[in-house]
Structure formats: C-alpha cells, structure tokens
Design an enzyme around this catalytic site. Structure first.
Site, PDB file in Angstrom:
ATOM      1  N   LYS A   1      10.443 -16.375  25.806  1.00 11.00           N
ATOM      2  CA  LYS A   1      11.215 -15.164  25.539  1.00 11.00           C
ATOM      3  C   LYS A   1      11.946 -14.720  26.798  1.00 11.00           C
ATOM      4  O   LYS A   1      11.568 -15.061  27.909  1.00 11.00           O
ATOM      5  CB  LYS A   1      10.296 -14.052  25.039  1.00 11.00           C
ATOM      6  CG  LYS A   1       9.754 -14.287  23.634  1.00 11.00           C
ATOM      7  CD  LYS A   1       9.006 -13.068  23.143  1.00 11.00           C
ATOM      8  CE  LYS A   1       8.605 -13.246  21.687  1.00 11.00           C
ATOM      9  NZ  LYS A   1       9.770 -13.330  20.784  1.00 11.00           N
TER      10      LYS A   1
ATOM     11  N   ARG B   1       0.818  -1.214   0.000  1.00  8.28           N
ATOM     12  CA  ARG B   1       0.000   0.000   0.000  1.00  8.28           C
ATOM     13  C   ARG B   1       0.849   1.260   0.000  1.00  8.28           C
ATOM     14  O   ARG B   1       0.371   2.343  -0.334  1.00  8.28           O
ATOM     15  CB  ARG B   1      -0.929  -0.017   1.227  1.00  8.28           C
ATOM     16  CG  ARG B   1      -2.006  -1.083   1.134  1.00  8.28           C
ATOM     17  CD  ARG B   1      -2.813  -1.210   2.405  1.00  8.28           C
ATOM     18  NE  ARG B   1      -2.038  -1.737   3.506  1.00  8.28           N
ATOM     19  CZ  ARG B   1      -2.564  -2.402   4.535  1.00  8.28           C
ATOM     20  NH1 ARG B   1      -3.871  -2.609   4.572  1.00  8.28           N
ATOM     21  NH2 ARG B   1      -1.805  -2.845   5.501  1.00  8.28           N
TER      22      ARG B   1
ATOM     23  N   ASP C   1       2.414 -18.587  18.952  1.00  7.66           N
ATOM     24  CA  ASP C   1       3.552 -18.107  18.174  1.00  7.66           C
ATOM     25  C   ASP C   1       4.590 -19.189  17.935  1.00  7.66           C
ATOM     26  O   ASP C   1       5.187 -19.257  16.854  1.00  7.66           O
ATOM     27  CB  ASP C   1       4.197 -16.916  18.884  1.00  7.66           C
ATOM     28  CG  ASP C   1       5.284 -16.255  18.059  1.00  7.66           C
ATOM     29  OD1 ASP C   1       5.119 -16.155  16.834  1.00  7.66           O
ATOM     30  OD2 ASP C   1       6.298 -15.847  18.641  1.00  7.66           O
TER      31      ASP C   1
ATOM     32  N   GLU D   1      14.497 -17.949  23.477  1.00  9.55           N
ATOM     33  CA  GLU D   1      14.925 -16.662  22.941  1.00  9.55           C
ATOM     34  C   GLU D   1      15.413 -15.775  24.086  1.00  9.55           C
ATOM     35  O   GLU D   1      14.806 -15.757  25.158  1.00  9.55           O
ATOM     36  CB  GLU D   1      13.771 -15.962  22.224  1.00  9.55           C
ATOM     37  CG  GLU D   1      13.214 -16.720  21.030  1.00  9.55           C
ATOM     38  CD  GLU D   1      12.035 -15.988  20.421  1.00  9.55           C
ATOM     39  OE1 GLU D   1      12.267 -15.010  19.686  1.00  9.55           O
ATOM     40  OE2 GLU D   1      10.890 -16.379  20.691  1.00  9.55           O
TER      41      GLU D   1
ATOM     42  N   LYS E   1       3.171 -18.059   8.364  1.00 15.40           N
ATOM     43  CA  LYS E   1       2.490 -18.280   9.632  1.00 15.40           C
ATOM     44  C   LYS E   1       2.300 -16.922  10.326  1.00 15.40           C
ATOM     45  O   LYS E   1       3.033 -15.983   9.991  1.00 15.40           O
ATOM     46  CB  LYS E   1       3.292 -19.248  10.505  1.00 15.40           C
ATOM     47  CG  LYS E   1       4.432 -18.620  11.303  1.00 15.40           C
ATOM     48  CD  LYS E   1       4.936 -19.591  12.333  1.00 15.40           C
ATOM     49  CE  LYS E   1       5.724 -18.903  13.422  1.00 15.40           C
ATOM     50  NZ  LYS E   1       4.983 -18.014  14.299  1.00 15.40           N
TER      51      LYS E   1
ATOM     52  N   HIS F   1       9.597 -21.249   8.673  1.00 17.73           N
ATOM     53  CA  HIS F   1      11.012 -21.126   8.326  1.00 17.73           C
ATOM     54  C   HIS F   1      11.902 -22.058   9.142  1.00 17.73           C
ATOM     55  O   HIS F   1      13.022 -22.367   8.722  1.00 17.73           O
ATOM     56  CB  HIS F   1      11.478 -19.668   8.482  1.00 17.73           C
ATOM     57  CG  HIS F   1      11.619 -19.214   9.898  1.00 17.73           C
ATOM     58  ND1 HIS F   1      10.583 -18.687  10.622  1.00 17.73           N
ATOM     59  CD2 HIS F   1      12.689 -19.215  10.726  1.00 17.73           C
ATOM     60  CE1 HIS F   1      10.998 -18.384  11.829  1.00 17.73           C
ATOM     61  NE2 HIS F   1      12.278 -18.688  11.928  1.00 17.73           N
TER      62      HIS F   1
ATOM     63  N   HIS G   1       6.332 -23.985  15.200  1.00 20.09           N
ATOM     64  CA  HIS G   1       7.715 -24.458  15.176  1.00 20.09           C
ATOM     65  C   HIS G   1       7.931 -25.722  16.008  1.00 20.09           C
ATOM     66  O   HIS G   1       8.506 -26.711  15.531  1.00 20.09           O
ATOM     67  CB  HIS G   1       8.656 -23.374  15.716  1.00 20.09           C
ATOM     68  CG  HIS G   1       8.606 -22.084  14.973  1.00 20.09           C
ATOM     69  ND1 HIS G   1       8.363 -22.000  13.620  1.00 20.09           N
ATOM     70  CD2 HIS G   1       8.782 -20.803  15.391  1.00 20.09           C
ATOM     71  CE1 HIS G   1       8.390 -20.731  13.242  1.00 20.09           C
ATOM     72  NE2 HIS G   1       8.638 -19.992  14.300  1.00 20.09           N
TER      73      HIS G   1
ATOM     74  N   LYS H   1      15.951 -24.858   8.234  1.00 22.38           N
ATOM     75  CA  LYS H   1      17.258 -24.855   8.888  1.00 22.38           C
ATOM     76  C   LYS H   1      17.980 -26.173   8.637  1.00 22.38           C
ATOM     77  O   LYS H   1      17.380 -27.241   8.591  1.00 22.38           O
ATOM     78  CB  LYS H   1      17.089 -24.599  10.395  1.00 22.38           C
ATOM     79  CG  LYS H   1      16.539 -23.212  10.703  1.00 22.38           C
ATOM     80  CD  LYS H   1      16.401 -22.993  12.197  1.00 22.38           C
ATOM     81  CE  LYS H   1      15.826 -21.620  12.491  1.00 22.38           C
ATOM     82  NZ  LYS H   1      16.739 -20.528  12.106  1.00 22.38           N
TER      83      LYS H   1
END
Length: 513
Positions: free
Chosen positions: A366, A66, A261, A242, A174, A204, A266, A208
C-alpha cells in the site's frame, strides 16, 4: 503495436456482451446487504448483468442484514450506487426496472428464527417470480459471521436443492480463514452443510479480463507456450501495488496485513495461473487440478529461508500526487506502535521440471508510487551476442492487469542510422483500443459464472489450504521475532530498499512501479 480496424472488425465489442442464453431464474440472497461491498460492488455488478440480459427476467434479489429497513428503503439505497450521468447503463427506466426486483429481509446472522422466516420469504418469492427453486446465497459479511450463516442455512434446510431440477449455491468472500488451521476449520464447517460443487470461494482478481486472458494467451496460441519454461525464462515478477493507504479498513487490516490480504489470495492465484500446466480441457475440474499442482510444487519456507527470501515493510508519512499523506501508524484505528506489514516482497522457487531454477518474485504493498498490477516474464539473454559493443536488454512480456489492461512485448531493434545501435522497442496490445470501452467488471463476470454453475475461476478447498500452507511458516516466523524498524518506506515510494536485496543479489532488478 497499432491494431488495424480490419483485424478486429469481427471481434465482439466489450461494450456489447449480451448473453444469448439468459441464466436460470433464481433468488439471490445477499447477506451483508447494507455493507460497503454489497452497495459499491455487488449491486452494480448485478445491475450490469441485468442490463446486458445475463440475468433471467424473473430473478429476485433479497438483501439480508441486521439494519432495520423495508423494501423501499433498500431500493432507494441501492439506486444511489448504480451508474449516474453519462456512464454506461445510466438509464433511469432500466434502473427502475432493476430495482423492482430487489427486496429486503431484516434478520440476525446467528438467530434460527430469522432463517425460518427467511425460508418462508424465499418460498413466497419463488412462487411470485416462478424461480424454479434456484437459489444463490452470497456471503458479503465480515469473515467472523461466515460460520454462523452457513450453520443456520443448514439447520433451516436451505442448503439443499428444492427439487431435482433446481440448484442451490453459495459464494463466500475472501479472506477464507485467518491461517491454515482456521481455513481448514471453515472448510470443514462449510462442507458439513454444502457439497463442494455448491461452494464458490470468490477472489475478484480472477474475474479481470487480463487474468482470464492469460489462459487464452498461453493455451490458445502456439507462439509463447513452447518458450514458457526454464530453458527460455530467466525469472517472473508479479506486482500488485496500491497508491491508497489503509483507508477505512484499519480494523480488518490490523489483524490481516499485506501477507494475508494480498499475497495469500490474489498474488498466489496469479502465480498458479502463470505456472500451471495445460489442462486436459477448459473446465473447472481440469483447470483447478493444474493450479493446485503448482501451489504444491512451491518450495516451502522454513525458519532460515524466511529471513533470506521474504521482506516486509510499513509505510510512513509521504506524498501522493504532491499531497502530504500520513504514515500507517497515523491512520485512524491503527495502533501507534503497530507492527502490521503494509508491504511484502518474496522469492518463490517451484520444484518441478518446467520451472526448476526460475525464481518467482512477488510483491504487494500500500501507499506505493502508483496503482498497478502486472505479471512480467523476463526471458533469458541471447546465448551469444554477435553485435559487439552493444548491450541489449533481455526480452520481456508484461501482462498489465490494472489499471490499463493489456499485453506488452519488448524486444531489441536497430535504431535508424549508419551505425549498428540496438534500442528496446515495445509492441502493445490494449483491451480498450481493440475491443472498446465498457468491459465487464470482475464481480459481474464471477457472479454470472456462479449462476451458470461454472466454478473454473473460483477457489477449491484444497487450493485455499495449500496457499495458507505456504504463508503460515512466514507468519509464524514473524510472530516469534521482533518486527524491523517500522516505518521503513515513505508513502509514495516503491517500497523498502531491503526488497531490492532479493533481486540485486542475483543480478536482477525489480521493474519500476
């Protein structure tokens, strides 16, 4: 374990993965081309493929967004995210050549007129580049836009192949749905417009190197697969940790949390690869058939088992590398009393012959002690210890997915000296050491596979829905109950202490993060 040069002398180096046969010429339409994902991941991945001759010389990339800009502005912006300095592929002439393939289209995602103009622009690029009518649509937009784009592509006639010799495919990022119901609805919408074999639902993590090598490790060698079952394996741990906080994703993360998430996508993907049976052949249908069987074999959660087998957490203020960092509720864009989980640990049981009685412990969070993703296979103890007075750790096989890709095997060995003393030792295999640096990024691998028409590493509709079927009861139980006292772990730690109850109560323990 050090690898002698002669052992890898004939192995292909990871920094020279040139494609002997380039992909078909094609037009790649990247929806959301002005967003972070496109600029930071997808454009560098496509440049990587072009640099290594994995894209046809006549490809065209058309960015759709956009934001109002022209081709020159899009090319300049893309150039800012390509490798700089002494990084691999940071060659000014090669980058200039790549950027000349980039074009831009300003449009609205739900505007039929925009797609009529898009169809005309694609015809022009097809004739200009002699692309043969091959088209790849990449949805790198916010999830709420997916249905609009899919619907408009169908109405504009862009979902069908131009002729019998051409192909049309779509990659969808995703998260695929917000829960089971929305995932089924999105699948239905997508499959009204595209055939399943045209649809590539991307995760993704599956691109790996170590994740792909798990299949080779299991089914390409005769050593470990005979031990890969309940007779020899005590339990499996899968960790995706993470060190970073929510960063700039608060708007998304507040509605998602760690379960949606990370676990639903994953971590369950990794679980299915660890647990699947050997496919009849290495192709998309065979591999994905075996993956869905594992997801369907995981014992479902109910209102009682959720509270016994699932732990959630949220990080509070703490430190990262000695620097004070805020808690989740202090992050910009997060509600002051947010009950969104930033950590999940759970125990799965797989009800089939191979895995009966073997728990799978999964965790993701996290602001943990360090970034790392690994799959750890803990074998059972020796049935009879003949070395009296010696305590020997069970053998472990660890697949390090990131940051240091490789495989480690631990076992007991006699320490030097006159006494029988057994110490744990480790044999290590590291990708960079064996094959050199510069291994292909996950997105480059997966985009390359899609252009080639190989869906092996992509999700199928039934697999997406099966994964949501596992986590939906957990999300519903949380929604109907009060959250635990948040925050319940400090940033920079290994997560909430309650997560230890999942393993300690059964005489096991988590591997340190």
């Amino acid at each position: 374990m050090s690898t002698r040069p002669t052992e890898v002398a004939e192995a292909p180096r990871a920094d020279s993965y040139y494609c002997e046969i380039p992909n078909d010429p094609c037009a790649i339409v990247m929806f959301g081309a002005s967003g972070d994902l496109a600029r930071r991941k997808l454009l560098p991945a496509l440049y990587d493929l072009a640099l290594h001759s994995c894209l046809a010389p006549r490809f065209k990339l058309l960015g759709f967004a956009r934001t109002d800009m022209n081709d020159d502005a899009f090319q300049r912006g893309a150039g800012e995210f390509l490798p700089k300095g002494d990084k691999a592929g940071a060659d000014a002439s090669k980058q200039k050549e790549f950027l000349q393939h980039l074009h831009y289209f300003h449009g609205n995602y739900d505007d039929p007129e925009s797609y009529k103009k898009l169809a005309k622009r694609l015809e022009e690029l097809d004739a200009e580049g002699q692309l043969g009518g091959n088209r790849l649509f990449y949805l790198a937009t916010p999830p709420e836009v997916y249905e609009h784009v899919i619907e408009q592509l169908g109405r504009a006639g862009l979902a069908k192949s131009k002729n019998a010799d051409s192909w049309t495919r779509v990659i969808i990022e995703k998260p695929f749905g917000h829960d089971g119901a929305s995932a089924r609805e999105l699948n239905a919408k997508v499959l009204e417009v595209f055939a399943e074999q045209q649809v590539y639902r991307i995760d993704h993590y599956l691109g790996k190197e170590t994740v792909q090598n798990l299949l080779v490790f299991r089914f390409g060698n005769g050593i470990f697969e005979p031990l890969w079952n309940r007779n020899f394996i005590d339990h499996v741990q899968i960790t995706a940790a993470e060190a970073l906080g929510v960063e700039r994703r608060a708007a998304f993360y507040e509605s998602a949390g760690a379960m949606r998430d990370m676990i639903q996508s994953h971590v369950l993907q990794l679980t299915s690869l660890v647990g699947m049976e050997a496919p009849a052949r290495f192709d998309a249908t065979s591999v994905r058939n075996e993956k869905i069987k594992i997801l369907q074999s995981i014992r479902p959660f109910n209102s009682e088992t959720v509270w016994k087998s699932v732990i959630r957490g949220q990080y509070g203020p703490g430190t990262e590398n000695g620097v004070a960092v805020p808690g989740y509720r202090q992050e910009p864009g997060v509600k002051p009393q947010s009950a969104t989980e930033t950590f999940v640990a759970l125990k799965l049981l797989v009800d089939n012959w191979r895995w009966s009685g073997v728990p799978f412990y999964l965790r993701s969070g996290k602001r943990l002690a360090r970034p790392m993703t690994e799959i750890a296979i803990r074998f059972k103890k020796a049935p009879h210890m003949v070395f009296q007075g010696e305590s020997v750790e069970p053998n472990s096989l660890v697949l390090n997915i990131q940051p240091d890709e490789g495989i480690s095997l631990s076992f007991g060995a006699k320490s030097p000296g006159s006494h029988m003393h057994i110490s744990p030792v480790t044999m290590d295999f590291r990708y960079k050491q064996a094959f050199g640096g510069g291994s292909r990024e996950a997105y480059a691998t997966l985009i390359n596979d899609c252009i080639r028409g190989d869906a092996t590493l992509f999700d199928r509709a039934d697999s997406v829905e099966a994964a949501w079927g596992l986590v939906d009861p957990i999300l519903e139980a949380w929604q109907n109950a009060s959250a635990p006292p948040f925050p319940n772990y400090p940033a920079g730690s290994e997560g909430p202490r309650a997560a230890d109850d999942l393993t300690v109560s059964e005489g096991r323990r988590w591997r340190p993060i």
